[in-house]
Each structure stands twice: as structure tokens, then as C-alpha cells.
Scaffold this motif. Structure first.
Motif, PDB file in Angstrom:
ATOM      1  N   ARG A 111       2.339   5.042   7.553  1.00 33.89           N
ATOM      2  CA  ARG A 111       3.102   5.359   8.767  1.00 33.89           C
ATOM      3  C   ARG A 111       4.407   6.089   8.427  1.00 33.89           C
ATOM      4  NH1 ARG A 111       6.552   3.553  12.555  1.00 33.89           N
ATOM      5  NH2 ARG A 111       7.466   1.976  11.178  1.00 33.89           N
ATOM      6  N   HIS A 112       5.065   5.644   7.371  1.00 39.47           N
ATOM      7  CA  HIS A 112       6.312   6.290   6.954  1.00 39.47           C
ATOM      8  C   HIS A 112       6.030   7.710   6.429  1.00 39.47           C
ATOM      9  CE1 HIS A 112       8.731   2.307   6.335  1.00 39.47           C
ATOM     10  NE2 HIS A 112       7.776   2.135   7.234  1.00 39.47           N
ATOM     11  N   VAL A 151       2.089   2.990   2.415  1.00 41.32           N
ATOM     12  CA  VAL A 151       3.035   3.060   3.548  1.00 41.32           C
ATOM     13  C   VAL A 151       2.794   4.335   4.379  1.00 41.32           C
ATOM     14  CG1 VAL A 151       5.345   2.246   4.201  1.00 41.32           C
ATOM     15  CG2 VAL A 151       4.669   2.176   1.801  1.00 41.32           C
ATOM     16  N   GLY A 206       0.806  -1.210   0.000  1.00 49.16           N
ATOM     17  CA  GLY A 206       0.000   0.000   0.000  1.00 49.16           C
ATOM     18  C   GLY A 206       0.844   1.267   0.000  1.00 49.16           C
TER      19      GLY A 206
HETATM   20  P1  NAP Z   1       0.949  -0.778   3.552  1.00 53.26           P
HETATM   21  O1  NAP Z   1       0.992   0.571   2.967  1.00 53.26           O
HETATM   22  O2  NAP Z   1       1.278  -1.903   2.629  1.00 53.26           O
HETATM   23  O3  NAP Z   1       1.911  -0.818   4.793  1.00 53.26           O
HETATM   24  C1  NAP Z   1       1.790  -1.706   5.875  1.00 53.26           C
HETATM   25  C2  NAP Z   1       3.138  -1.813   6.607  1.00 53.26           C
HETATM   26  O4  NAP Z   1       3.964  -2.697   5.864  1.00 53.26           O
HETATM   27  C3  NAP Z   1       3.898  -0.517   6.673  1.00 53.26           C
HETATM   28  O5  NAP Z   1       3.504   0.275   7.766  1.00 53.26           O
HETATM   29  C4  NAP Z   1       5.329  -1.027   6.757  1.00 53.26           C
HETATM   30  O6  NAP Z   1       5.635  -1.538   8.042  1.00 53.26           O
HETATM   31  C5  NAP Z   1       5.291  -2.206   5.818  1.00 53.26           C
HETATM   32  N1  NAP Z   1       5.583  -1.800   4.414  1.00 53.26           N
HETATM   33  C6  NAP Z   1       4.755  -1.893   3.347  1.00 53.26           C
HETATM   34  N2  NAP Z   1       5.352  -1.465   2.245  1.00 53.26           N
HETATM   35  C7  NAP Z   1       6.603  -1.084   2.611  1.00 53.26           C
HETATM   36  C8  NAP Z   1       7.699  -0.538   1.909  1.00 53.26           C
HETATM   37  N3  NAP Z   1       7.631  -0.283   0.594  1.00 53.26           N
HETATM   38  N4  NAP Z   1       8.835  -0.266   2.593  1.00 53.26           N
HETATM   39  C9  NAP Z   1       8.909  -0.510   3.913  1.00 53.26           C
HETATM   40  N5  NAP Z   1       7.896  -1.025   4.627  1.00 53.26           N
HETATM   41  C10 NAP Z   1       6.748  -1.305   3.986  1.00 53.26           C
HETATM   42  O7  NAP Z   1      -0.515  -1.094   4.125  1.00 53.26           O
HETATM   43  P2  NAP Z   1      -1.470  -0.219   5.061  1.00 53.26           P
HETATM   44  O8  NAP Z   1      -0.666   0.653   5.966  1.00 53.26           O
HETATM   45  O9  NAP Z   1      -2.408  -1.174   5.613  1.00 53.26           O
HETATM   46  O10 NAP Z   1      -2.263   0.708   4.069  1.00 53.26           O
HETATM   47  C11 NAP Z   1      -1.940   2.070   3.783  1.00 53.26           C
HETATM   48  C12 NAP Z   1      -2.838   2.560   2.665  1.00 53.26           C
HETATM   49  O11 NAP Z   1      -2.542   1.834   1.480  1.00 53.26           O
HETATM   50  C13 NAP Z   1      -4.326   2.362   2.923  1.00 53.26           C
HETATM   51  O12 NAP Z   1      -4.993   3.595   2.714  1.00 53.26           O
HETATM   52  C14 NAP Z   1      -4.756   1.323   1.894  1.00 53.26           C
HETATM   53  O13 NAP Z   1      -6.050   1.625   1.387  1.00 53.26           O
HETATM   54  C15 NAP Z   1      -3.728   1.464   0.820  1.00 53.26           C
HETATM   55  N6  NAP Z   1      -3.448   0.217   0.025  1.00 53.26           N
HETATM   56  C16 NAP Z   1      -3.309   0.367  -1.310  1.00 53.26           C
HETATM   57  C17 NAP Z   1      -2.973  -0.707  -2.103  1.00 53.26           C
HETATM   58  C18 NAP Z   1      -2.811  -0.498  -3.574  1.00 53.26           C
HETATM   59  O14 NAP Z   1      -2.958   0.601  -4.068  1.00 53.26           O
HETATM   60  N7  NAP Z   1      -2.502  -1.516  -4.315  1.00 53.26           N
HETATM   61  C19 NAP Z   1      -2.748  -1.961  -1.514  1.00 53.26           C
HETATM   62  C20 NAP Z   1      -2.876  -2.089  -0.126  1.00 53.26           C
HETATM   63  C21 NAP Z   1      -3.209  -0.977   0.638  1.00 53.26           C
HETATM   64  P3  NAP Z   1       6.288  -0.656   9.235  1.00 53.26           P
HETATM   65  O15 NAP Z   1       5.335   0.453   9.486  1.00 53.26           O
HETATM   66  O16 NAP Z   1       6.376  -1.650  10.342  1.00 53.26           O
HETATM   67  O17 NAP Z   1       7.622  -0.158   8.764  1.00 53.26           O
END
Ligand code: NAP
Ligand code: MG
Length: 402
Positions: A311-312, A309, A307
């Protein structure tokens, strides 16, 4: 040196939060110094989706149909919290869902393997690609919780009003029932997308269901796959030296664990949901998982599996240093360039895509990596760098290779 020229634009779908920040860094540091970049740009950032009543998402998918290749940044799927954060007019649907519905595609997810990151299944020395059917079954179910003492029936009413009935269960106590469906057309599209992708990747394809228990529903999947394979693909597979392999889902799971990888695993919707998370986790990091949506008529949309990310991004907004992994987003771009190069016969563009991937992997294998990989890498000389310094290190290698 002269920049590499493109003939057809790539559809560029920009996105949200940390991945949006990375998106422009990738273009500045890795792409535009080497390529005279031609894209048709669509801003799928949540603000613009809201400003355009989400029309931009539909337009970007239509453009993808026209040009054949797109690259997409991760985007926010709004929930209640995002409604207030972005002051949204509506809780807009998932852009990925909208695009997938328009392109009628299948999603293929493949891990990127690097030295130093050992999968939890150490014999998985080659990637396993998961292909997930994205329509129907339990994801389009109808459910009821029922009280004691009734009969549940499956009723199909045909065009002329004639009913066919099957008793599901005569309830003595209370319980639950569920109706699910799928369409021959959707299963056929899925099968063709899988066979085409296997030919493209020159890899075997596995498919599994529970047809011994579900003698009509799952068996229909098995039959459609087998019919399409025999009639349309068998010869192509033979001359390519690859195989279509069908087995039962529990047997498939056992074989996958014992395998070395290097094949595509086609899964029904639910199996794909569950197994893709298992496979991604077992290979080490979600940030190293690529994803491509392929339509039955050969249209490709590349993205990272993770997704935005969030938090970052909040750390980044506070001016704090981040160490976010850009590898899957880099590979989304390289995938799109390679496919564009193949379609347009541009050898330079294909060579660039190969070099970009090689430079990225070499950088990590030389010990330079972001925090997520640093935490799990077994390399002895490893060094953790920030988001931008990682991209600069890849850029230096790429410069030398080109
Ligand atoms: P996420 O963005 O995938 O991140 C979840 C956790 O995984 C992050 O906090 C981080 O862990 C780790 N992470 C993921 N990608 C990383 C990277 N490239 N580098 C380093 N660490 C990484 O998922 P989410 O926080 O649940 O979702 C955030 C947003 O993304 C939401 O609004 C969701 O709707 C959207 N989303 C979009 C898609 C898409 O467009 N395909 C897919 C999934 C989610 P740490 O915090 O522990 O470092
Ligand atoms: Mg899931």
C-alpha cells in the motif's frame, strides 16, 4: 576515517516494492559510508524471479550455504492478482518457502523493544523470541469429509507389506477425518536449531506440546527434544547458565503471559503460526519484528518479518510521501554484519552492527519515528517523519557514534 573492511561476502537477496526502495536507501545512507561493502548480490525481485524461471531464488540459497550468512529483503509471494500485474509465466512459489526447504532451517522471530511503545502485556519488558517448527503436522495434512455409516482407520504398511491398523472412529452420522505426520529427522533438526540458538543468544529455551493427550505423536516431540538435550547440550547449557524448560502447551501459554520475556519459545508448527502473531501484535508493531532462519549446521539468513508494504509502495509510485518503518530491515542488515563479524573475527564489523542498532533505537527514543510508531508511541515529544528522513536521522546518530 577509513571504511570497515570485510573478508567474506554476505549473500544479499534484494526484494520487492516499498521494502526494495528502503533496501537501497539503507545501503546508501547507513552502510556504504562506513563499510567497504562486500556482498554477493541476488535480485529476488519478482520480475527477475520470473525472468530466471525462479532459478535466482535457488541460487541465492545455494550461495547462502556456501558463505553461511545472508540478508533478505521482503519479496512478493505471487497470487492471482500478481500474475497479471507482473505478467508472470507461472505462479512462482514463496521464495521464503524455497529457501527454507533448501536450508532446512528454523525461523526465529524477535521483537525490537523501544521506550514509548508499551506492549499490550506491560510486564513483557524483555523480548520473547518465537521459534516455529516449519515442517509437517496440519500443514501437510490429508483430509476427508465422510458420509454417515462408515469406519475410519489409520493404516501403516511397512516395507514388507505388513499392515498395522487402528480404528479412528465408527461413524454413525457424517463427519470429517484428518491424517497428519512428522519425521524424526525434522523434529531433531528443529530441536538442534533451537538449542544452538539458545546458546548463541544466551537465553533459556521453552518447549511445549500436548503430550498428555497425544501420547505418541506429541510425546515423540518431547522425547526427541529431551534425548538431544541430555546427550548433546546439557553441559553446554550448564556452563552458559541457561535452561531448557519443558511443559504442556496450555501451561506454557499461562506462564508466557505472566513472564517478563527474555527467553526463546519453541513451538510446534501450528502453535508457532498462531503464537507468533499474538506475540508480534502484543509487542506493538509488525514493523518492529525481526526474523532469522537458522539451519541445523549453523547457516543464518536475516530478514524483516513483515511483507513488501504494498500500500505504501503505490503511494510512493504516485509521488506521494510515505512514512514506512525501516527498523526491521535495518536490523536484518545489522544481524548479518554481526554474524559475519563473529565468524570472521572482525571486531570493527561487530561494533558497527551494535552502533547501527543503538542509533536506530536512540532515534526513536529521542522522539523521531515513522507513522506506524507515531500512532502508538506514548512519548510526549514525538515527531512523525517520512521514510527517508527517518533513515537520515539514524545516519546522523550513527556518524557521531562511529
Ligand atoms: P505487509 O507488507 O506486511 O503489510 C501489511 C500492512 O502492515 C501494511 O499495509 C502496513 O499497514 C503495515 N506494515 C507492515 N510493515 C510495515 C512497515 N515496515 N512500516 C509501516 N507499516 C507496515 O503485508 P501485505 O500487505 O499483506 O503483503 C504485501 C506483500 O508482501 C505480499 O505480496 C506478500 O506476498 C508479501 N510478504 C512477504 C513476506 C516476506 O518476504 N517475508 C512476508 C509477508 C508478506 P498500513 O497500510 O495500515 O500502513
Ligand atoms: Mg500466520
Amino acid at each position: 576515517m577509513a571504511k570497515i573492511q570485510m573478508t567474506t561476502p554476505i549473500v544479499e537477496m534484494d526484494g520487492d516494492e516499498m521494502t526494495r526502495v528502503i533496501w537501497s536507501m539503507i545501503k546508501d545512507i547507513l552502510i556504504t559510508p562506513h563499510i567497504d561493502l562486500k556482498t554477493e548480490y541476488y535480485d529476488l525481485g519478482l520480475k527477475n524471479r520470473n525472468d530466471t524461471d525462479d532459478l535466482v531464488t535457488t541460487q541465492s540459497a545455494e550461495a547462502t550455504k556456501k558463505y553461511g550468512v545472508a540478508v533478505k529483503c521482503a519479496t512478493i509471494t505471487p497470487n492471482a492478482a500478481r500474475m497479471t500485474e507482473y505478467d508472470l509465466k507461472e505462479m512462482w512459489k514463496s521464495p521464503n518457502g524455497t529457501i527454507r526447504a533448501i536450508l532446512d532451517g528454523t525461523v526465529f522471530r524477535t521483537p525490537i523493544l523501544v521506550k514509548g511503545i508499551v506492549p499490550y502485556i506491560p510486564t513483557w519488558t524483555k523480548p520473547i523470541t518465537i521459534a516455529r517448527h516449519a515442517y509437517g503436522d496440519v500443514y501437510k495434512n490429508v483430509e476427508m469429509q465422510v458420509p454417515a455409516g462408515g469406519k475410519a482407520e489409520l493404516v501403516y504398511t511397512d516395507r514388507d507389506g505388513k499392515e498395522t491398523r487402528e480404528t479412528i472412529h465408527e461413524f454413525k452420522g457424517s463427519g470429517v477425518i484428518q491424517g497428519v505426520h512428522n519425521r524424526d529427522e525434522s523434529i531433531s533438526s528443529f530441536a538442534r536449531a533451537c538449542f544452538n540458538y539458545a546458546l548463541d543468544m544466551k537465553q533459556d529455551i521453552w518447549f511445549a506440546t500436548k503430550d498428555t493427550i497425544s501420547k505418541k505423536y506429541d510425546h515423540r516431540f518431547k522425547d526427541i527434544f529431551s534425548e538431544i538435550f541430555e546427550n548433546e547440550y546439557k553441559q553446554k547449557f550448564d556452563s552458559c547458565g541457561i535452561e531448557y524448560f519443558y511443559t504442556l502447551i496450555d501451561d506454557a501459554v499461562a506462564r508466557v503471559i505472566r513472564s517478563n520475556g527474555g527467553y526463546i519459545w519453541a513451538c510446534k508448527n501450528y502453535d508457532g503460526d498462531v503464537m507468533s502473531d499474538m506475540v508480534a501484535t502484543a509487542y506493538g508493531s509488525l514493523a518492529m519484528m525481526t526474523s532469522v532462519l537458522v539451519s541445523p549446521d549453523g547457516i543464518y539468513e536475516y530478514e524483516a518479518a513483515h511483507g513488501t508494504v504494498q500500500r505504501h509502495y503505490y503511494k510512493h509510485l504516485k509521488g506521494e510521501e510515505t512514512s514506512t518503518n525501516s527498523v526491521a530491515t535495518i536490523f536484518a542488515w545489522s544481524g548479518a554484519f554481526r554474524k559475519r563479524g563473529e565468524l570472521d573475527g572482525l571486531q570493527d564489523l561487530i561494533r558497527y552492527a551494535d552502533a547501527l542498532e543503538r542509533a536506530t533505537i536512540d532515534t526513536i527514543e529521542s522522539g523521531i519515528m515513522t507513522g506506524d510508531l507515531y500512532a502508538i508511541s506514548q512519548l510526549e515529544n514525538k515527531k512523525k517523519v517520512n521514510t527517508e528522513d527517518f533513515l537520515k536521522a539514524v545516519g546522523e546518530r550513527l556518524e557521531q557514534m562511529l
